[in-house]
Design a protein around this motif. Structure first.
Motif, PDB file in Angstrom:
ATOM      1  N   VAL A  31      12.253 -16.090  33.415  1.00  0.00           N
ATOM      2  CA  VAL A  31      12.459 -14.331  33.515  1.00  0.00           C
ATOM      3  C   VAL A  31      12.942 -14.248  34.876  1.00  0.00           C
ATOM      4  N   GLY A  32      13.932 -13.279  34.727  1.00  0.00           N
ATOM      5  CA  GLY A  32      13.479 -12.225  36.204  1.00  0.00           C
ATOM      6  C   GLY A  32      14.655 -11.299  36.158  1.00  0.00           C
ATOM      7  N   GLY A  33      14.527 -10.418  35.766  1.00  0.00           N
ATOM      8  CA  GLY A  33      15.311  -8.923  35.455  1.00  0.00           C
ATOM      9  C   GLY A  33      15.736  -8.760  34.874  1.00  0.00           C
ATOM     10  N   TYR A  34      15.059  -8.394  34.126  1.00  0.00           N
ATOM     11  CA  TYR A  34      15.220  -9.276  32.086  1.00  0.00           C
ATOM     12  C   TYR A  34      15.965  -9.565  31.612  1.00  0.00           C
ATOM     13  N   MET A  35      16.708 -10.403  32.494  1.00  0.00           N
ATOM     14  CA  MET A  35      17.969 -11.315  31.958  1.00  0.00           C
ATOM     15  C   MET A  35      16.980 -12.087  31.140  1.00  0.00           C
ATOM     16  N   THR A 118       6.727 -13.993  36.678  1.00  0.00           N
ATOM     17  CA  THR A 118       6.552 -13.187  38.709  1.00  0.00           C
ATOM     18  C   THR A 118       7.435 -12.436  37.787  1.00  0.00           C
ATOM     19  N   SER A 119       7.601 -10.822  37.865  1.00  0.00           N
ATOM     20  CA  SER A 119       8.742 -10.104  37.965  1.00  0.00           C
ATOM     21  C   SER A 119       9.076  -9.578  37.270  1.00  0.00           C
ATOM     22  N   ALA A 120      10.252  -9.909  35.732  1.00  0.00           N
ATOM     23  CA  ALA A 120      10.252  -9.093  34.586  1.00  0.00           C
ATOM     24  C   ALA A 120       9.222 -10.246  33.364  1.00  0.00           C
ATOM     25  N   GLY A 121       8.816 -11.651  34.744  1.00  0.00           N
ATOM     26  CA  GLY A 121       8.628 -12.769  33.962  1.00  0.00           C
ATOM     27  C   GLY A 121       7.127 -12.761  33.310  1.00  0.00           C
ATOM     28  N   PRO A 161       4.131  -8.374  38.288  1.00  0.00           N
ATOM     29  CA  PRO A 161       4.829  -7.784  36.768  1.00  0.00           C
ATOM     30  C   PRO A 161       5.168  -6.422  37.011  1.00  0.00           C
ATOM     31  N   ILE A 162       6.490  -6.520  36.027  1.00  0.00           N
ATOM     32  CA  ILE A 162       7.274  -5.320  36.353  1.00  0.00           C
ATOM     33  C   ILE A 162       6.985  -4.598  34.943  1.00  0.00           C
ATOM     34  N   HIS A 163       6.134  -3.854  34.456  1.00  0.00           N
ATOM     35  CA  HIS A 163       5.537  -3.551  33.230  1.00  0.00           C
ATOM     36  C   HIS A 163       5.416  -1.932  33.760  1.00  0.00           C
ATOM     37  N   ARG A 297      11.139   1.792  51.118  1.00  0.00           N
ATOM     38  CA  ARG A 297      11.218   2.752  50.085  1.00  0.00           C
ATOM     39  C   ARG A 297      12.086   1.236  49.726  1.00  0.00           C
ATOM     40  N   MET A 298      12.589   1.020  47.748  1.00  0.00           N
ATOM     41  CA  MET A 298      13.951   0.315  48.288  1.00  0.00           C
ATOM     42  C   MET A 298      14.844   0.808  47.095  1.00  0.00           C
ATOM     43  N   LYS A 299      13.827   1.581  46.376  1.00  0.00           N
ATOM     44  CA  LYS A 299      14.947   2.395  44.618  1.00  0.00           C
ATOM     45  C   LYS A 299      15.018   4.327  45.446  1.00  0.00           C
ATOM     46  N   GLY A 300      15.915   4.078  44.594  1.00  0.00           N
ATOM     47  CA  GLY A 300      15.774   5.701  44.436  1.00  0.00           C
ATOM     48  C   GLY A 300      15.268   6.633  44.001  1.00  0.00           C
ATOM     49  N   ALA A 303      12.845   5.288  40.308  1.00  0.00           N
ATOM     50  CA  ALA A 303      13.485   4.440  40.634  1.00  0.00           C
ATOM     51  C   ALA A 303      13.403   2.968  39.126  1.00  0.00           C
ATOM     52  N   PHE A 304      13.217   3.609  38.103  1.00  0.00           N
ATOM     53  CA  PHE A 304      13.647   2.408  37.045  1.00  0.00           C
ATOM     54  C   PHE A 304      14.461   2.843  36.211  1.00  0.00           C
ATOM     55  N   ASP A 305      13.948   4.463  34.828  1.00  0.00           N
ATOM     56  CA  ASP A 305      15.288   4.928  34.350  1.00  0.00           C
ATOM     57  C   ASP A 305      16.114   5.950  34.867  1.00  0.00           C
ATOM     58  N   ASN A 311      20.236   0.197  36.031  1.00  0.00           N
ATOM     59  CA  ASN A 311      19.266  -0.662  36.555  1.00  0.00           C
ATOM     60  C   ASN A 311      19.101  -1.024  35.643  1.00  0.00           C
ATOM     61  N   PRO A 312      18.320  -2.240  36.111  1.00  0.00           N
ATOM     62  CA  PRO A 312      17.961  -3.331  34.526  1.00  0.00           C
ATOM     63  C   PRO A 312      17.237  -2.972  33.725  1.00  0.00           C
ATOM     64  N   GLU A 313      16.130  -2.165  34.092  1.00  0.00           N
ATOM     65  CA  GLU A 313      15.470  -1.268  32.900  1.00  0.00           C
ATOM     66  C   GLU A 313      16.310  -0.952  31.555  1.00  0.00           C
ATOM     67  N   PRO A 314      17.022  -0.015  31.711  1.00  0.00           N
ATOM     68  CA  PRO A 314      17.856   1.483  30.474  1.00  0.00           C
ATOM     69  C   PRO A 314      18.077  -0.055  29.223  1.00  0.00           C
ATOM     70  N   ARG A 376       7.963  -3.735  47.189  1.00  0.00           N
ATOM     71  CA  ARG A 376       7.827  -2.257  47.156  1.00  0.00           C
ATOM     72  C   ARG A 376       8.763  -2.225  45.958  1.00  0.00           C
ATOM     73  N   ASP A 377       9.059  -3.503  44.573  1.00  0.00           N
ATOM     74  CA  ASP A 377       9.597  -3.284  43.587  1.00  0.00           C
ATOM     75  C   ASP A 377       9.461  -2.432  43.030  1.00  0.00           C
ATOM     76  N   THR A 378       8.193  -2.002  42.389  1.00  0.00           N
ATOM     77  CA  THR A 378       7.471  -1.122  41.558  1.00  0.00           C
ATOM     78  C   THR A 378       5.959  -0.643  42.430  1.00  0.00           C
ATOM     79  N   PRO A 406       6.102 -10.542  50.054  1.00  0.00           N
ATOM     80  CA  PRO A 406       6.827  -9.568  49.701  1.00  0.00           C
ATOM     81  C   PRO A 406       7.362 -10.048  47.550  1.00  0.00           C
ATOM     82  N   HIS A 407       8.116  -9.098  47.136  1.00  0.00           N
ATOM     83  CA  HIS A 407       8.297  -9.223  45.775  1.00  0.00           C
ATOM     84  C   HIS A 407       8.388 -10.777  44.871  1.00  0.00           C
ATOM     85  N   SER A 408       7.500 -11.350  45.336  1.00  0.00           N
ATOM     86  CA  SER A 408       7.186 -13.565  44.142  1.00  0.00           C
ATOM     87  C   SER A 408       6.580 -13.079  43.876  1.00  0.00           C
TER      88      SER A 408
HETATM   89  C1  DHB Z   1      13.201  -7.657  38.297  1.00  0.00           C
HETATM   90  C2  DHB Z   1      12.531  -6.808  40.074  1.00  0.00           C
HETATM   91  C3  DHB Z   1      13.043  -5.608  39.451  1.00  0.00           C
HETATM   92  O1  DHB Z   1      12.983  -4.211  40.889  1.00  0.00           O
HETATM   93  C4  DHB Z   1      12.867  -5.242  38.059  1.00  0.00           C
HETATM   94  O2  DHB Z   1      12.957  -3.489  38.293  1.00  0.00           O
HETATM   95  C5  DHB Z   1      13.111  -4.841  37.829  1.00  0.00           C
HETATM   96  C6  DHB Z   1      12.809  -7.232  37.470  1.00  0.00           C
HETATM   97  C7  DHB Z   1      12.934  -9.167  38.288  1.00  0.00           C
HETATM   98  O3  DHB Z   1      12.855  -9.762  39.548  1.00  0.00           O
HETATM   99  O4  DHB Z   1      12.406  -9.488  37.818  1.00  0.00           O
END
Ligand code: DHB
Length: 427
Positions: A31-35, A118-121, A161-163, A297-300, A303-305, A311-314, A376-378, A406-408
């Motif tokens: 799982v990545g990006g909640y995809m 990793t991340s959403a995963g 973890p993006i949680h 900074r990465m996000k506006g 950052a999530f909602d 964004n992926p989260e909404p 910088r993702d969270t 970095p985010h990985s």
């Molecule tokens: C992921 C990265 C993000 O910045 C985010 O907001 C949600 C998910 C990811 O890599 O899974």
């Protein structure tokens, strides 16, 4: 679901002391990006995949089980969304229940299931790790026809973890309030079969409204953090002052200083631009503002909602007919598009923190959490809160923020496997 068993186990062999009966069961997800996170296999060239991780884990002697998990973009033939939250967690739990149900057929030790992501995963791994058999998921698991078994696990490995999504906007502004420009990469072409996604760099300045919102969210985080009653390793209460400084900030900085020290000790150079103060090979301070300017900074804001729900989260919080929903009251009341607020029970149920102190939801005994010191993702506060709440509740947590990372994820498999071997030898 794909199941991989080291061949030796079919010839009464052993690997690293493990046998067909005793091998830990390692369950990485893609799982990545909640995809959607499709099931994976060695040699998989599709995106996303963690096929190297699978190969190395099999070679190390683990039984590896890779389950396909639904994600936010998935639709059925009538264009109904079928992978919105909590589908990713329901599928992971169903996979764990299936493995337990078939323990006579599948090699490996069902009492030592370890999830990884990793991340959403990583959030998937964390939430499955805290919410074993939690009531909320029962009706979804029944609906799916999942086996009537426990979905509690032994250990969770979580990379960045993006949680804790409903507090992540506030945490981001606590960290980045002073930084008013952002930069990141944006996907311009999604992955297609074996073609990787194509990204381009984008950047911008916070608008006046975003700056105002940043301050409101930062203040919100101070209240949230102080309400958590976190305790450090010496038994001291962690808190924040109204301006965002305080013992919790020093505690977060300390993890980064420890990370810099470890990097120095292993021969890496640390640039003065990072704000890390080094005196004769010893880290003796961190200029927080300088460090944040260094990582950028990465996000506006939020950052999530985000207020346009792009964004992926909404999008994760949509339902069968609705693509996206807000999940914070702040963004719902300030939304710039026609919007609904997601169900509060759902928001709570997919947050791993919900279960840590609760009688509902069995929490894994062992945790390994990694969050890169350049991620910088969270906000750094997010993984630090997770690790600290788990420790305060008596769980065994190995937490670190690897330097210049970095985010990985999965960048230190040798150390991950050493940790798994150690915790699995305890029982
Ligand atoms: C992921 C990265 C993000 O910045 C985010 O907001 C949600 C998910 C990811 O890599 O899974």
């Amino acid at each position: 679901m794909n199941i991989f068993v080291p061949l030796a186990y079919y010839h009464q062999g052993t690997i690293n002391g493990y046998t067909a009966k005793t091998a830990p069961i390692f369950m990485p997800n893609t799982v990545g990006g909640y995809m959607p996170g499709p099931r994976d296999f060695p040699g998989n060239a599709a995106f996303p995949n963690n096929s190297t991780t699978i190969v190395k884990a099999i070679e190390h002697g683990y039984v590896v089980i890779s389950a396909g998990l639904r994600g936010r973009s998935l639709t059925d033939e009538t264009k109904r969304f079928i992978g919105k939250a909590p589908a990713f967690l329901v599928d992971m739990k169903a996979a764990i229940r299936y493995v337990r149900h078939n323990q006579q057929l599948i090699p490996g030790n069902v009492e030592q299931i370890i999830t990884n992501g990793t991340s959403a995963g990583g959030a998937t791994s964390a939430t499955v790790g805290t919410s074993g058999n939690a009531q909320f998921f029962e009706k979804y698991l029944q609906e799916l026809g999942a086996a009537n078994e426990s979905d509690a696990i032994y250990a969770a490995s979580c990379y960045c973890p993006i949680h804790n999504l409903e507090h992540a906007d506030a945490a981001y502004e606590w960290e980045f309030n002073n930084i008013t420009d952002w930069n990141r990469v944006q996907m311009v072409t999604p992955p297609h079969e074996t073609t990787p996604p194509v990204f381009k760099k984008i950047n911008g300045e916070l608008t006046a409204e975003e700056k105002d919102n940043s301050k409101i969210l930062k203040d919100e985080f101070v209240k949230y953090l102080n309400g958590l009653s976190l305790i450090d390793a010496n038994g001291n209460r962690l808190s924040l002052n109204a301006d965002g400084t305080g013992s919790f900030l020093e505690y977060v900085k300390d993890f980064i200083e420890q990370s810099a020290q470890k990097a120095l000790d292993s021969g890496q150079k640390i640039s003065a631009d990072t704000g890390v103060h080094v005196d004769s090979g010893v880290v003796n301070g961190l200029d927080w503002d300088k460090y944040l300017q260094f990582i950028t900074r990465m996000k506006g804001v939020p950052a999530f909602d985000d207020l346009k729900m792009q964004n992926p989260e909404p999008n994760l919080f949509g339902d069968g007919k609705t693509a996206s929903k807000h999940f914070t009251k702040f963004s719902q009341s300030n939304s710039q598009v026609k919007s609904q607020l997601a169900d509060s029970d759902l928001i709570k149920a997919i947050n791993p923190l919900t279960y840590i102190k609760s009688a509902d939801g069995q929490t894994a005994k062992y945790w390994r959490i990694r969050h890169g010191a350049s991620d910088r993702d969270t906000s750094f506060a997010i993984p630090v809160i997770l690790a600290t709440l788990l420790r305060n509740a008596g769980f065994d947590v190995d937490f670190a923020m690897p330097w210049a990372t970095p985010h990985s994820g999965d960048y230190d498999l040798r150390d991950l496997f050493t940790w798994i071997d150690k915790i699995c030898a305890k029982n």
